[in-house]
Motif scaffolding. Structure first.
Motif, mmCIF file in Angstrom:
data_model
loop_
_atom_site.group_PDB
_atom_site.id
_atom_site.type_symbol
_atom_site.label_atom_id
_atom_site.label_comp_id
_atom_site.label_asym_id
_atom_site.label_seq_id
_atom_site.Cartn_x
_atom_site.Cartn_y
_atom_site.Cartn_z
ATOM 1 N N LEU A 124 -2.244 11.319 34.794
ATOM 2 C CA LEU A 124 -1.810 11.926 36.054
ATOM 3 C C LEU A 124 -0.457 12.629 35.957
ATOM 4 C CD1 LEU A 124 -2.779 9.249 38.740
ATOM 5 C CD2 LEU A 124 -3.611 11.610 38.655
ATOM 6 N N LEU A 127 -0.205 16.355 35.130
ATOM 7 C CA LEU A 127 -0.888 17.190 36.128
ATOM 8 C C LEU A 127 -0.017 17.373 37.364
ATOM 9 C CD1 LEU A 127 -4.514 15.701 35.956
ATOM 10 C CD2 LEU A 127 -3.480 17.498 34.544
ATOM 11 N N VAL A 135 -8.473 18.055 39.644
ATOM 12 C CA VAL A 135 -8.380 16.606 39.485
ATOM 13 C C VAL A 135 -9.668 16.001 38.933
ATOM 14 C CG1 VAL A 135 -9.159 15.871 41.787
ATOM 15 C CG2 VAL A 135 -7.385 14.559 40.604
ATOM 16 N N TYR A 139 -8.722 14.954 35.219
ATOM 17 C CA TYR A 139 -8.424 13.528 35.367
ATOM 18 C C TYR A 139 -9.703 12.690 35.462
ATOM 19 C CZ TYR A 139 -6.788 9.057 37.152
ATOM 20 O OH TYR A 139 -6.560 7.708 37.304
ATOM 21 N N GLY A 249 -12.982 12.461 42.754
ATOM 22 C CA GLY A 249 -12.634 13.686 43.468
ATOM 23 C C GLY A 249 -12.886 13.605 44.957
ATOM 24 N N PHE A 252 -9.849 12.406 46.783
ATOM 25 C CA PHE A 252 -8.800 13.423 46.851
ATOM 26 C C PHE A 252 -9.137 14.513 47.861
ATOM 27 C CE2 PHE A 252 -7.529 11.521 42.820
ATOM 28 C CZ PHE A 252 -6.143 11.563 42.917
ATOM 29 N N THR A 363 -5.864 4.605 40.639
ATOM 30 C CA THR A 363 -5.797 6.070 40.726
ATOM 31 C C THR A 363 -5.055 6.507 41.983
ATOM 32 O OG1 THR A 363 -7.785 6.472 39.419
ATOM 33 C CG2 THR A 363 -7.187 8.152 41.033
ATOM 34 N N ALA A 367 -1.314 8.179 42.025
ATOM 35 C CA ALA A 367 -1.276 9.569 42.492
ATOM 36 C C ALA A 367 -0.401 9.708 43.731
ATOM 37 C CB ALA A 367 -2.684 10.066 42.787
#
Length: 400
Positions: A124, A127, A135, A139, A249, A252, A363, A367
């Protein structure tokens, strides 16, 4: 034609529609649940789809009437051997589940957690520093390989090859390219065989290595059959690679569209596990797992004939308003969240659920802690059936 013939000829939905968006499948499933919680599709040779929560739960827990040993996925793709425990019914599957379950206990997960967190941070950080990333591709498609390298005591190179081959394998399944499916499955068997040979040659501790534990296990007075151990390792090295990649994903995308929730989770990181649980319900990635009817059986008034495959559409069932009011909405600390079936239920529930939860929680924690905000930088690209979720999520990050 009889009423049964008419329903068997029906085409209620198209699982391979090419223009799916982040919301379109859920909108379609919501409408279908109201009309036919057991829907019909003529794709992939024709199959039923359990869309309602009660219907999915009935099928996955009714081991007398439904089996995993004949066809446990839609489309069918198991052409190259039996892969325990998923391809076995009780009681035979327990010889393998008993060994596997011992590697997902709370003490094992606590010992693994620092390694999983280190892998997440390693991927992470660059990025988020860069300020823009896909992502999924940069990732979510890499993180599972790093985690599995640590969990299975593999080199990262081997784990990344497994991830690459399994990704192409899934793509071939989706377009029914059976020859490529068979070729790549054989390659995955070769990798599994090399892992087993390494364990036979070197002194791996069965208490610390899952493959070594399978080799050391006994069943009915002797070792587990060699071909079944090979199939089991082949199953294990692939199963956990795909779903985390498409699911990550989704979280996110949701958070990029809900700045208030994003900021609340930053301010109160202890809420992240509860948020992950609701994300699992809301964005369940599985819709192609299946069972096959052993005999003619009626589910919610619909006759399922012997040998008919039926998909377990967790993606739909976990939004069923009969069980989860406001099922299409994110509700933090939903009172009955424990009822979701993103990891299945009963005999073949996912043994790796504790590791999956850990991966998703870490995660989000890392993040969110490392960014001040993130927003969508383009439209998400969606995976095809049999998974539901994202293949590409471009994000703009602001470093914390």
């Amino acid at each position: 034609m009889t009423a049964d013939d008419t329903r068997r000829a029906a085409h209620d939905f198209d699982p391979v529609r090419p223009d799916e968006t982040f919301t379109s499948a859920h909108e379609e499933f919501r409408d279908l649940r109201a009309q036919c919680p057991i829907a019909r599709s003529q794709e992939y040779g024709g199959f039923w789809a359990a869309l309602g929560y009660d219907e999915v739960l009935r099928v996955i827990t009714d081991i007398e009437n439904f089996t995993t040993s004949k066809q446990n996925a839609i489309p069918k793709f198991a052409f190259t051997g039996v892969r325990p425990p998923l391809h076995l019914d009780p009681p035979d599957h327990m010889a393998y589940r008993r060994v596997i379950n011992a590697f997902f206990t709370p003490p094992k997960m606590r010992a693994l957690e620092p390694k999983v967190r280190a892998a997440s941070i390693e991927l992470l950080d660059p990025l988020i520093d860069r300020g823009w990333a896909d992502v999924c591709k940069e990732y979510a498609h890499k993180f599972p390989a790093h985690v599995f390298a640590r969990f299975f005591n593999l080199s990262v190179d081997t784990a990344e090859e497994i991830k690459k081959v399994s990704g192409t394998y899934v793509d071939a399944i989706q377009v029914l390219d059976h020859e490529v499916v068979k070729k790549l499955s054989r390659r995955l068997y070769e990798i599994a065989g090399s892992i087993i040979e390494d364990r036979r040659t070197n002194a791996y501790d069965p208490d610390e290595d899952l493959t070594a534990a399978l080799l050391a296990a006994e069943y009915q007075g002797g070792p587990l059959p060699a071909d079944m151990v090979l199939g089991c390792v082949r199953q294990l090295i692939v199963t956990g690679m795909v779903a985390p990649s498409v699911f990550t994903g989704n979280m996110f995308v949701h958070l990029s569209r809900d700045a208030d929730l994003q900021q609340r989770l930053r301010a109160e990181p202890t809420l992240v596990p509860a948020a992950v649980e609701e994300f699992l319900r809301l964005y369940s990635p599985y819709r192609g797992m299946a069972r096959t009817a052993r005999e003619d059986v009626v589910v919610s008034g619909q006759l399922i004939r012997k040998d008919d495959p039926i998909a377990l559409v967790y993606t739909s069932a976990n939004r069923d308003e009969r069980v989860f009011p406001q099922g299409d909405e994110f509700v933090l600390d939903r009172p009955n969240i424990a009822q979701h079936i993103s990891f299945g239920r009963g005999t073949h529930s996912c043994p790796g659920a504790p590791l999956a939860r850990m991966m998703m929680t870490i995660t989000l924690e890392e993040a969110l802690a490392r960014s001040a905000s993130f927003t969508l930088a383009g439209s998400p690209e969606m995976a095809m059936w049999a998974e539901w979720g994202t293949r590409s999520v471009p994000l703009d990050f602001v470093r914390a």
